[in-house]
Write a protein that holds these residues in place. Structure first.
Motif, PDB file in Angstrom:
ATOM      1  N   THR A 163     -52.041  31.881  13.111  1.00 55.46           N
ATOM      2  CA  THR A 163     -51.076  30.832  12.772  1.00 55.46           C
ATOM      3  C   THR A 163     -49.881  31.432  12.042  1.00 55.46           C
ATOM      4  OG1 THR A 163     -52.876  29.230  12.555  1.00 55.46           O
ATOM      5  CG2 THR A 163     -50.740  28.615  11.659  1.00 55.46           C
ATOM      6  N   ARG A 164     -48.693  31.220  12.609  1.00 56.05           N
ATOM      7  CA  ARG A 164     -47.490  31.835  12.058  1.00 56.05           C
ATOM      8  C   ARG A 164     -46.477  30.828  11.512  1.00 56.05           C
ATOM      9  NH1 ARG A 164     -50.430  35.302  11.986  1.00 56.05           N
ATOM     10  NH2 ARG A 164     -50.524  37.203  13.247  1.00 56.05           N
ATOM     11  N   MET A 165     -46.515  29.587  11.993  1.00 53.46           N
ATOM     12  CA  MET A 165     -45.449  28.647  11.627  1.00 53.46           C
ATOM     13  C   MET A 165     -45.956  27.210  11.747  1.00 53.46           C
ATOM     14  SD  MET A 165     -41.499  28.800  13.015  1.00 53.46           S
ATOM     15  CE  MET A 165     -41.791  28.311  14.718  1.00 53.46           C
ATOM     16  N   ILE A 166     -45.363  26.333  10.954  1.00 46.61           N
ATOM     17  CA  ILE A 166     -45.581  24.892  11.086  1.00 46.61           C
ATOM     18  C   ILE A 166     -44.207  24.234  11.195  1.00 46.61           C
ATOM     19  CG2 ILE A 166     -45.696  24.551   8.570  1.00 46.61           C
ATOM     20  CD1 ILE A 166     -47.589  22.172   9.126  1.00 46.61           C
ATOM     21  N   ILE A 167     -44.089  23.266  12.104  1.00 48.11           N
ATOM     22  CA  ILE A 167     -42.825  22.542  12.276  1.00 48.11           C
ATOM     23  C   ILE A 167     -43.028  21.128  11.749  1.00 48.11           C
ATOM     24  CG2 ILE A 167     -41.004  21.878  13.873  1.00 48.11           C
ATOM     25  CD1 ILE A 167     -42.134  23.875  15.885  1.00 48.11           C
ATOM     26  N   ILE A 168     -42.185  20.712  10.811  1.00 45.15           N
ATOM     27  CA  ILE A 168     -42.298  19.356  10.271  1.00 45.15           C
ATOM     28  C   ILE A 168     -40.998  18.586  10.491  1.00 45.15           C
ATOM     29  CG2 ILE A 168     -43.934  20.136   8.522  1.00 45.15           C
ATOM     30  CD1 ILE A 168     -41.672  19.642   6.424  1.00 45.15           C
ATOM     31  N   CYS A 173     -48.754  26.794   2.982  1.00 39.17           N
ATOM     32  CA  CYS A 173     -48.020  27.770   3.777  1.00 39.17           C
ATOM     33  C   CYS A 173     -47.910  29.114   3.050  1.00 39.17           C
ATOM     34  CB  CYS A 173     -46.627  27.240   4.109  1.00 39.17           C
ATOM     35  SG  CYS A 173     -46.619  25.842   5.261  1.00 39.17           S
ATOM     36  N   LEU A 174     -47.640  29.068   1.752  1.00 36.07           N
ATOM     37  CA  LEU A 174     -47.542  30.300   0.972  1.00 36.07           C
ATOM     38  C   LEU A 174     -48.864  31.056   0.952  1.00 36.07           C
ATOM     39  CD1 LEU A 174     -45.407  29.074  -2.071  1.00 36.07           C
ATOM     40  CD2 LEU A 174     -44.740  30.854  -0.432  1.00 36.07           C
ATOM     41  N   GLU A 175     -49.945  30.319   0.777  1.00 41.06           N
ATOM     42  CA  GLU A 175     -51.274  30.941   0.708  1.00 41.06           C
ATOM     43  C   GLU A 175     -51.663  31.601   2.023  1.00 41.06           C
ATOM     44  OE1 GLU A 175     -53.892  27.834  -0.469  1.00 41.06           O
ATOM     45  OE2 GLU A 175     -53.018  27.635  -2.484  1.00 41.06           O
ATOM     46  N   ASN A 176     -51.118  31.094   3.121  1.00 41.87           N
ATOM     47  CA  ASN A 176     -51.532  31.577   4.440  1.00 41.87           C
ATOM     48  C   ASN A 176     -50.422  32.315   5.188  1.00 41.87           C
ATOM     49  OD1 ASN A 176     -54.395  30.301   5.026  1.00 41.87           O
ATOM     50  ND2 ASN A 176     -53.191  28.735   3.965  1.00 41.87           N
ATOM     51  N   ASN A 177     -49.326  32.627   4.481  1.00 40.47           N
ATOM     52  CA  ASN A 177     -48.215  33.378   5.077  1.00 40.47           C
ATOM     53  C   ASN A 177     -47.686  32.687   6.333  1.00 40.47           C
ATOM     54  OD1 ASN A 177     -46.372  35.508   5.136  1.00 40.47           O
ATOM     55  ND2 ASN A 177     -47.675  36.737   6.491  1.00 40.47           N
ATOM     56  N   ILE A 178     -47.426  31.395   6.219  1.00 43.51           N
ATOM     57  CA  ILE A 178     -46.944  30.574   7.328  1.00 43.51           C
ATOM     58  C   ILE A 178     -45.501  30.161   7.067  1.00 43.51           C
ATOM     59  CG2 ILE A 178     -47.216  28.356   8.530  1.00 43.51           C
ATOM     60  CD1 ILE A 178     -50.223  28.562   7.934  1.00 43.51           C
ATOM     61  N   ILE A 179     -44.644  30.297   8.062  1.00 43.05           N
ATOM     62  CA  ILE A 179     -43.250  29.868   7.951  1.00 43.05           C
ATOM     63  C   ILE A 179     -43.178  28.347   8.072  1.00 43.05           C
ATOM     64  CG2 ILE A 179     -40.984  29.925   9.080  1.00 43.05           C
ATOM     65  CD1 ILE A 179     -41.706  32.807   9.955  1.00 43.05           C
ATOM     66  N   LEU A 180     -42.407  27.731   7.186  1.00 44.76           N
ATOM     67  CA  LEU A 180     -42.224  26.288   7.198  1.00 44.76           C
ATOM     68  C   LEU A 180     -40.873  25.964   7.841  1.00 44.76           C
ATOM     69  CD1 LEU A 180     -42.904  23.381   6.378  1.00 44.76           C
ATOM     70  CD2 LEU A 180     -42.110  23.903   4.070  1.00 44.76           C
ATOM     71  N   ALA A 217     -38.467  28.591  -0.704  1.00 43.89           N
ATOM     72  CA  ALA A 217     -37.257  28.804   0.091  1.00 43.89           C
ATOM     73  C   ALA A 217     -37.378  30.063   0.948  1.00 43.89           C
ATOM     74  CB  ALA A 217     -36.042  28.904  -0.816  1.00 43.89           C
ATOM     75  N   GLU A 218     -38.063  31.073   0.445  1.00 47.55           N
ATOM     76  CA  GLU A 218     -38.201  32.337   1.170  1.00 47.55           C
ATOM     77  C   GLU A 218     -38.979  32.187   2.477  1.00 47.55           C
ATOM     78  OE1 GLU A 218     -37.220  35.893   0.351  1.00 47.55           O
ATOM     79  OE2 GLU A 218     -35.723  34.443  -0.298  1.00 47.55           O
ATOM     80  N   ILE A 219     -39.827  31.167   2.582  1.00 49.17           N
ATOM     81  CA  ILE A 219     -40.612  30.975   3.810  1.00 49.17           C
ATOM     82  C   ILE A 219     -40.133  29.765   4.613  1.00 49.17           C
ATOM     83  CG2 ILE A 219     -42.680  32.038   2.818  1.00 49.17           C
ATOM     84  CD1 ILE A 219     -43.789  29.045   2.638  1.00 49.17           C
ATOM     85  N   THR A 220     -39.044  29.141   4.153  1.00 49.52           N
ATOM     86  CA  THR A 220     -38.587  27.897   4.767  1.00 49.52           C
ATOM     87  C   THR A 220     -37.307  28.098   5.569  1.00 49.52           C
ATOM     88  OG1 THR A 220     -39.567  26.579   2.975  1.00 49.52           O
ATOM     89  CG2 THR A 220     -37.890  25.505   4.322  1.00 49.52           C
ATOM     90  N   VAL A 221     -37.272  27.475   6.728  1.00 56.10           N
ATOM     91  CA  VAL A 221     -36.082  27.438   7.575  1.00 56.10           C
ATOM     92  C   VAL A 221     -35.736  25.971   7.768  1.00 56.10           C
ATOM     93  CG1 VAL A 221     -35.129  27.960   9.849  1.00 56.10           C
ATOM     94  CG2 VAL A 221     -36.700  29.585   8.731  1.00 56.10           C
TER      95      VAL A 221
END
Length: 391
Positions: free
Chosen positions: A162-167, A190-197, A224-228
């Motif tokens: 799992t690399r990303m979640i789209i919300i 997401c932070l705990e699992n290294n997932i891009i938000l 913010a560092e993992i969020t797009v």
């Protein structure tokens, strides 16, 4: 109210998807179109004036986005959402859907897994599946008529791939404005699992009274560092035809990947009029939005009151944002194609049937009330008559 949202504007014969493709989409043009998510109101005059001024210079050659373009976006986000966004974080994209696809290509590889939260805007699914990524469903739950994220299910669905979640924030179609606490809980997972938000915030300016939008990336520097974040003036100011949106990325590595992919696809130039309209919208649009949302609130109240009094079989989910209403039609005993045909053939209304949005959407319809109150009243009368005959 300074602007006249009651003014009917004919959109027929303008290559308008919402009106001119009724026959192709529903098999008839004799219906009220309340499906495609754009509004029937005139684009604000201050935007039209800016476009006309640019047309006075009768050369439409290659152009670039000036500093004013980025400054207007940063200023808007600070004033509206208390979010400080440096100019260098802002990346261009010709639409949110292209942005979703570019993010999939930039941040994941074939075989990776991406999570979506149905029922949700259906291009989320194709942005994953069209590029050979695995789609994981984290279905929203319905609690007393209100939709919530299922965090327990989310945690269980995460795998090493799992690399990303789209919300969708605010959410289309259920109309939720996710609270800061909900977004924080999601971001921590997401932070705990290294997932891009990947947060689609295109509806973030269409907030209804009593609610407040929280940009996911504003929660903390780590988040913010993992969020797009994807935003655009298109829904807010009725500018979808100008194909102009922004993707905000504070992480320089993710930003480099995104911009590189956009350059390789040669979609970064944009167009002159999208740039001009965006600057005008974000520089002068606050008062217009305020009046717009007052008008939309009146339409929402009308639909909810009408159903409560005259069509108890349909239960509208009161939206917290957007100009769409998620109609619970399960008491009609129909879903899927049968439910769609009922509204098209019997009520003469063109809406989006709920299962299009994925799991949990069965038995629902999405109604676009970004139109005149006269249109809304006529639509409700037609629905009432159709339901009465169905009883």
């Amino acid at each position: 109210m300074k602007w006249n949202f009651d003014e009917p504007v004919s959109r027929e014969g303008t290559n308008c998807v919402k009106y001119d493709l009724r026959t192709e989409t529903f098999g008839s043009s004799d219906l009220i179109p309340m499906w495609v998510a754009d509004m029937d109101f005139r684009t604000p005059g201050f935007i039209i004036s800016a476009l006309r001024k640019r047309l006075d210079h009768e050369i439409l050659g290659y152009s670039f986005r000036p500093d004013e373009y980025y400054a207007s976006i940063s200023s808007w986000l600070l004033k509206r959402h208390n979010w400080e966004v440096p100019h260098e974080w802002i990346c261009f994209c010709p639409g949110i859907v292209p942005a979703l696809n570019i993010c999939t290509l930039s941040f994941t590889r074939p075989g990776d897994s991406i999570i979506v939260q149905p029922p949700v805007y259906f291009p989320f699914y194709s942005a994953v599946e069209n590029h050979g990524r695995n789609l994981i469903y984290n279905q929203l739950t319905e609690v007393d008529g209100r939709w919530e994220m299922d965090f327990k299910s989310l945690i269980k669905s995460i795998t090493p791939s799992t690399r990303m979640i789209i919300i969708s924030n605010p959410h289309n179609p259920v109309g939720r404005v996710w609270s800061a606490d909900e977004l924080m809980q999601l971001a921590e997972i997401c932070l705990e699992n290294n997932i891009i938000l990947l947060s689609d915030e295109i509806h973030s300016d269409l907030i209804l009274p009593g609610f407040y939008h929280t940009p996911a990336a504003r929660l903390s520097e780590k988040i913010a560092e993992i969020t797009v974040t994807c935003i655009a003036p298109s829904k807010t100011f009725n500018l979808a035809g100008l194909s102009t949106s922004s993707v905000i990325i504070s992480n320089p590595v993710l930003r480099k990947y995104f911009n590189s992919k956009a350059e390789h696809l040669h979609i970064g130039n944009g167009n002159i009029f999208g740039t001009v309209a965006s600057i005008a919208a974000y520089s002068e649009g606050s008062e217009w939005i305020s009046d717009l949302m007052d008008y939309i609130t009146g339409n929402i109240d009308y639909v909810i009151d009408y159903c409560r009094e005259l069509i108890p079989e349909i239960i509208p989910v009161r939206p917290e944002a957007t100009y769409m209403i998620w109609l619970d039609c399960r008491k009609l005993g129909m879903q899927g194609k049968e439910l769609q045909e009922f509204f098209v053939r019997k009520a003469r209304i063109g809406m989006v049937e709920g299962s299009v949005f994925g799991r949990g959407g069965e038995g629902f319809m999405r109604m676009n009330i970004g139109t005149t109150n006269q249109n809304v009243r006529k639509a409700m009368e037609q629905i009432e008559k159709a339901v009465a005959l169905h009883r």
